[in-house]
Motif scaffolding. Structure first.
Motif, PDB file in Angstrom:
ATOM      1  N   CYS A 106     -74.886-108.749 -12.070  1.00 19.90           N
ATOM      2  CA  CYS A 106     -73.519-108.328 -11.766  1.00 19.90           C
ATOM      3  C   CYS A 106     -73.428-106.808 -11.880  1.00 19.90           C
ATOM      4  CB  CYS A 106     -72.540-108.989 -12.732  1.00 19.90           C
ATOM      5  SG  CYS A 106     -70.834-108.460 -12.526  1.00 19.90           S
ATOM      6  N   SER A 112     -63.838-108.745  -9.159  1.00 22.96           N
ATOM      7  CA  SER A 112     -63.486-110.166  -9.047  1.00 22.96           C
ATOM      8  C   SER A 112     -64.679-111.024  -8.651  1.00 22.96           C
ATOM      9  CB  SER A 112     -62.359-110.349  -8.031  1.00 22.96           C
ATOM     10  OG  SER A 112     -62.760-109.891  -6.745  1.00 22.96           O
ATOM     11  N   ASP A 113     -65.652-110.456  -7.944  1.00 21.95           N
ATOM     12  CA  ASP A 113     -66.771-111.286  -7.494  1.00 21.95           C
ATOM     13  C   ASP A 113     -67.752-111.606  -8.625  1.00 21.95           C
ATOM     14  OD1 ASP A 113     -67.857-108.773  -7.756  1.00 21.95           O
ATOM     15  OD2 ASP A 113     -68.634-108.644  -5.711  1.00 21.95           O
ATOM     16  N   CYS A 114     -67.521-111.071  -9.813  1.00 19.24           N
ATOM     17  CA  CYS A 114     -68.325-111.435 -10.980  1.00 19.24           C
ATOM     18  C   CYS A 114     -67.605-112.422 -11.888  1.00 19.24           C
ATOM     19  CB  CYS A 114     -68.686-110.188 -11.786  1.00 19.24           C
ATOM     20  SG  CYS A 114     -69.999-109.192 -11.025  1.00 19.24           S
ATOM     21  N   GLY A 120     -72.398-110.728  -8.717  1.00 19.42           N
ATOM     22  CA  GLY A 120     -71.588-109.978  -7.772  1.00 19.42           C
ATOM     23  C   GLY A 120     -72.225-108.632  -7.495  1.00 19.42           C
TER      24      GLY A 120
END
Length: 229
Positions: A106, A112-114, A120
């Motif tokens: 990450c 937010s994608d993590c 992410g």
């Protein structure tokens, strides 16, 4: 299965000179230390090693049993892994090494994608396994046969490699080299397996040469020179 403690369960051995670091015995941690200039910038630093526990969020860090091995570093990358010697292998045997692996990478946990500890903007992980066919300790030795690389983000992936043993002892390696200095670069491994899949080839006896047949000659009597009356 020829490896010991294939599931990375207890006992765990404390790594000397590394605080809060431990590895499943008899596996051995290895890493390549960067130059002072590299490590000061977060490159090729020594990772941390510890057990992953089934109850750890997000609850998929162990594939089977109660524990798995993990190694990681925050805001840095590493060139590192684990290895184990395996002895009493017939020279010339073909062996197969397998292990299940997963990574979490990450770039920034605030993105937010993590969410939920998933990857992410992940770093390429350069994750692979190998067999040193002569039992050496150097993961960068040309005698190491390597599997294809997989990133293995967030789910368990099977790694496999085969090689012919050139010594009665081989070394099995796990290797990862995430390229980016991400906030999270974590490697998880579980359920290792090493087996002999083919014995040494049997020497074929050379055929015994047969001498060529001896030719037989029949003597033909010469005509008589005695005059006739």
């Amino acid at each position: 299965n020829l490896v010991q403690n294939p599931g990375f369960e207890q006992p765990y051995a404390i790594l000397p000179d590394k605080e809060n670091c431990a590895i499943a015995a008899p596996w051995i941690a290895w890493w390549i230390q960067g130059t002072p200039g590299e490590t000061s910038q977060g490159y090729r630093v020594a990772p941390e090693y510890k057990a992953a526990i089934r109850a750890d969020f997000p609850y998929n860090r162990v594939r089977s049993g109660e524990l798995a091995q993990q190694y990681f570093h925050s805001f840095g990358n590493f060139q590192a892994g684990v290895y184990q010697h395996v002895s009493n292998i017939a020279v010339g045997s073909k062996v197969r090494f397998e292990i299940w692996g997963m990574t979490w990478s990450c770039d920034n946990e605030k993105k937010s994608d993590c969410a939920k500890a998933t990857s992410g903007d992940p770093s390429p992980m350069r994750f692979r396994i190998g067999i040193h066919t002569r039992g050496g300790l150097n993961a960068l030795d040309p005698d190491v046969a390597w599997s294809p690389e997989q990133n293995a983000y967030d789910t368990w992936h099977l790694f496999q490699v085969e090689a012919v043993a050139r010594n009665s002892t081989v070394t099995v390696f796990v290797y990862a080299y995430p390229e980016y200095r991400s906030q999270d670069n974590n490697v998880y491994i579980d359920d290792a397996y090493l087996q002999v899949i083919a014995p040494p080839p049997t020497a074929t006896r050379r055929p015994t040469s047969t001498p060529p047949p001896t030719e037989t000659y029949t003597a033909t009597p010469l005509p008589s020179n005695t005059p006739t009356s």
